[in-house]
Design a protein around this motif. Structure first.
Motif, PDB file in Angstrom:
ATOM      1  N   LYS A 207      11.636   7.043  -4.859  1.00 46.64           N
ATOM      2  CA  LYS A 207      10.464   6.172  -4.814  1.00 46.64           C
ATOM      3  C   LYS A 207      10.628   4.971  -5.749  1.00 46.64           C
ATOM      4  CE  LYS A 207       5.432   6.451  -4.858  1.00 46.64           C
ATOM      5  NZ  LYS A 207       4.283   7.370  -5.034  1.00 46.64           N
ATOM      6  N   PRO A 208      10.546   3.748  -5.224  1.00 45.91           N
ATOM      7  CA  PRO A 208      10.664   2.561  -6.074  1.00 45.91           C
ATOM      8  C   PRO A 208       9.416   2.358  -6.915  1.00 45.91           C
ATOM      9  CG  PRO A 208      10.245   1.926  -3.804  1.00 45.91           C
ATOM     10  CD  PRO A 208      10.414   3.409  -3.788  1.00 45.91           C
ATOM     11  N   VAL A 209       9.564   1.595  -8.000  1.00 44.55           N
ATOM     12  CA  VAL A 209       8.402   1.299  -8.849  1.00 44.55           C
ATOM     13  C   VAL A 209       7.590   0.149  -8.275  1.00 44.55           C
ATOM     14  CG1 VAL A 209       9.501   2.162 -10.934  1.00 44.55           C
ATOM     15  CG2 VAL A 209       9.722  -0.252 -10.346  1.00 44.55           C
ATOM     16  N   ALA A 228       4.686  -3.790   6.789  1.00 39.58           N
ATOM     17  CA  ALA A 228       5.539  -3.349   5.684  1.00 39.58           C
ATOM     18  C   ALA A 228       4.713  -3.080   4.441  1.00 39.58           C
ATOM     19  CB  ALA A 228       6.613  -4.401   5.398  1.00 39.58           C
ATOM     20  N   ILE A 229       3.763  -3.954   4.166  1.00 38.73           N
ATOM     21  CA  ILE A 229       2.892  -3.763   3.005  1.00 38.73           C
ATOM     22  C   ILE A 229       2.071  -2.497   3.158  1.00 38.73           C
ATOM     23  CG2 ILE A 229       0.851  -4.707   1.841  1.00 38.73           C
ATOM     24  CD1 ILE A 229       2.037  -7.499   2.337  1.00 38.73           C
ATOM     25  N   ASP A 230       1.591  -2.250   4.361  1.00 40.68           N
ATOM     26  CA  ASP A 230       0.796  -1.043   4.604  1.00 40.68           C
ATOM     27  C   ASP A 230       1.618   0.221   4.363  1.00 40.68           C
ATOM     28  OD1 ASP A 230      -1.663   0.291   5.617  1.00 40.68           O
ATOM     29  OD2 ASP A 230      -0.340   0.918   7.243  1.00 40.68           O
ATOM     30  N   LEU A 231       2.901   0.198   4.754  1.00 34.20           N
ATOM     31  CA  LEU A 231       3.771   1.360   4.527  1.00 34.20           C
ATOM     32  C   LEU A 231       3.878   1.659   3.038  1.00 34.20           C
ATOM     33  CD1 LEU A 231       5.868   3.488   5.477  1.00 34.20           C
ATOM     34  CD2 LEU A 231       7.606   1.726   5.212  1.00 34.20           C
ATOM     35  N   PHE A 232       4.106   0.640   2.226  1.00 35.88           N
ATOM     36  CA  PHE A 232       4.224   0.858   0.790  1.00 35.88           C
ATOM     37  C   PHE A 232       2.883   1.292   0.192  1.00 35.88           C
ATOM     38  CE2 PHE A 232       7.970  -1.883   1.444  1.00 35.88           C
ATOM     39  CZ  PHE A 232       8.919  -1.113   0.789  1.00 35.88           C
ATOM     40  N   SER A 235       2.363   4.892   0.704  1.00 37.04           N
ATOM     41  CA  SER A 235       3.262   5.709  -0.113  1.00 37.04           C
ATOM     42  C   SER A 235       2.973   5.582  -1.602  1.00 37.04           C
ATOM     43  CB  SER A 235       4.720   5.307   0.163  1.00 37.04           C
ATOM     44  OG  SER A 235       5.034   5.430   1.533  1.00 37.04           O
ATOM     45  N   GLY A 236       1.983   4.777  -1.964  1.00 40.36           N
ATOM     46  CA  GLY A 236       1.636   4.623  -3.362  1.00 40.36           C
ATOM     47  C   GLY A 236       2.598   3.765  -4.157  1.00 40.36           C
TER      48      GLY A 236
END
Length: 322
Positions: A207-209, A228-232, A235-236
Motif C-alpha cells: 500500500k502506497p502512502v 483512478a482517484i476513486d480507486l485510491f 483503498s484509503g
C-alpha cells in the motif's frame, strides 16, 4: 568455569561487534547470541560472524557457537503515479518526478510497474541493462541521474510481448518492490494505466502512502482520472494531487499559445473533488525529444525541467508532512 561475563569479555575483543552483539547465553558447551547486521553487505556480514564465532570458541568450555542474525528492515514510502488511461504522460512525469526529488536531496528509487508496456528504460537511458541479484532479490539498475530503477523492460527482450494473467503480473510487481533497494527511502511507482490487477495487487500487498494522478485537460481523460482517484479513495490511499499534462502549446515560431487538449480542466476537476492541484506540464516538443533520448528535462535547468521541479517540490512537502 564459563559464564556470561567471560563470553562478553571475549566479544569485546571483536571491535566491529560493539553495539551489534546482544549479551550471549551459555548452556551445555554452546554459546548463543543475536548479532545485528543492519547495513552490512554480504562480505562484511560474513566476516563479522566469523570473527565473533572465533572469539567465542577460544573461551574455555565453549564447544559450539550459535549465532542468530537480525537486521532492521528500513521502512520505505511508496508513491504511486497513476492515470485512468494511457497516453497522458504518466511515465514521463514519474521519471522526472523521481529525478527532481533526488536532486532535492531525497534517496529515491523508481519502479516501472507498467508490466505490459514498460517505457522507463528508454526514458532513463538504461535500455539493454540487466539487474543482478543479491540474497535472492533483484538489485536495481543504476542510472546516471542518481536514481536506481527496476523495470520489466530490464528482464525481457526488447519488443517481447508479456502475455501474463493478473496473478503473474501482481507477483512481478512484488519482486520489483521487494528488491534490494539499499538506502532508498522513497520509491516512485509508475503504474500501468487503468484500475486493474496490478493496481489492486499493490493496494493489498504494498500500500502506497500517497498517489499522484496524471491527466490531460480534455474531458475524456478527466473522466478516467476520476475513476483512478476513486480507486485510491476506496483503498484509503491519500491523493497527493492532480497534474495537468500537455497543458498548452507555445508555437516556437510566433510564440502564440494554443490549447489543443483544452486548458484548466484538471485544475477545475481537482477543485470539484477537493483534491490538491500540483501544476501543469506544457505540451512541448522539447520534452518529447529529450524523453526519447533518455535525457529527462528535470535532470537539467531548462524551462521544461522547471515545471517538473515545481511539482516535485509540492510532492516533497506533502511527504514531509506525512
Amino acid at each position: 568455569m564459563t559464564d556470561e561475563a567471560t563470553l562478553i569479555a571475549a566479544l569485546a575483543t571483536v571491535s566491529d561487534a560493539k553495539g551489534r552483539a546482544a549479551p550471549p547465553r551459555f548452556a551445555d558447551g554452546r554459546a548463543s547470541l543475536i548479532l545485528d547486521v543492519t547495513g552490512l553487505d554480504d562480505v562484511h556480514r560474513d566476516l563479522l560472524q566469523a570473527d565473533v564465532k572465533r572469539a567465542l570458541l577460544e573461551v574455555p568450555g565453549v564447544t559450539s557457537v550459535r549465532i542468530a542474525l537480525t537486521a532492521e528492515r528500513k521502512g520505505r514510502k511508496l508513491i504511486a503515479v497513476a492515470s485512468g488511461k494511457g497516453g497522458v504522460g504518466k511515465s514521463t512525469l514519474s521519471a522526472n518526478l523521481a529525478i527532481a526529488l533526488a536532486r532535492g536531496g531525497a534517496k529515491v528509487g523508481l519502479i516501472d510497474a507498467d508490466i505490459y508496456g514498460p517505457s522507463q528504460p528508454r526514458l532513463m537511458a538504461t535500455e539493454g541493462m540487466r539487474p543482478t541479484s543479491l540474497n535472492q532479490k533483484l538489485e536495481p539498475v543504476p542510472t546516471r541521474f542518481g536514481v536506481p530503477m527496476l523495470s520489466m523492460g530490464h528482464l525481457v527482450k526488447p519488443g517481447q510481448a508479456i502475455a501474463w494473467r493478473g496473478p503473474m503480473a501482481g507477483n512481478a510487481l512484488g519482486q520489483l518492490i521487494d528488491a534490494e533497494w539499499g538506502d532508498c527511502e522513497l520509491l516512485i511507482i509508475d503504474l500501468p494505466p487503468g484500475t486493474g490487477d496490478v493496481q489492486l495487487s499493490m493496494m493489498t500487498k504494498h500500500k502506497p502512502v500517497g498517489a499522484v494522478i496524471v491527466s490531460t485537460p480534455q474531458d475524456l481523460a478527466l473522466i478516467d482520472a476520476v475513476r483512478a482517484i476513486d480507486l485510491f479513495n476506496q483503498s484509503g490511499v491519500p491523493i497527493i494531487g492532480l497534474v495537468e499534462n500537455m497543458s498548452g502549446y507555445e508555437c516556437p515560431h510566433c510564440g502564440e499559445v494554443s490549447d489543443p487538449f483544452g486548458q484548466g480542466g484538471a485544475q477545475a476537476a481537482a477543485g470539484t473533488m477537493d483534491v490538491p492541484f500540483l501544476g501543469r506540464i506544457p505540451l512541448d516538443i522539447a520534452i518529447r525529444t529529450a524523453s526519447d533520448a533518455g535525457d529527462p528535462p528535470a535532470a537539467g535547468n531548462s524551462p521544461q525541467g522547471a515545471a517538473f521541479t515545481a511539482i516535485a517540490a509540492k510532492v516533497a512537502a506533502w511527504i514531509k508532512e506525512h
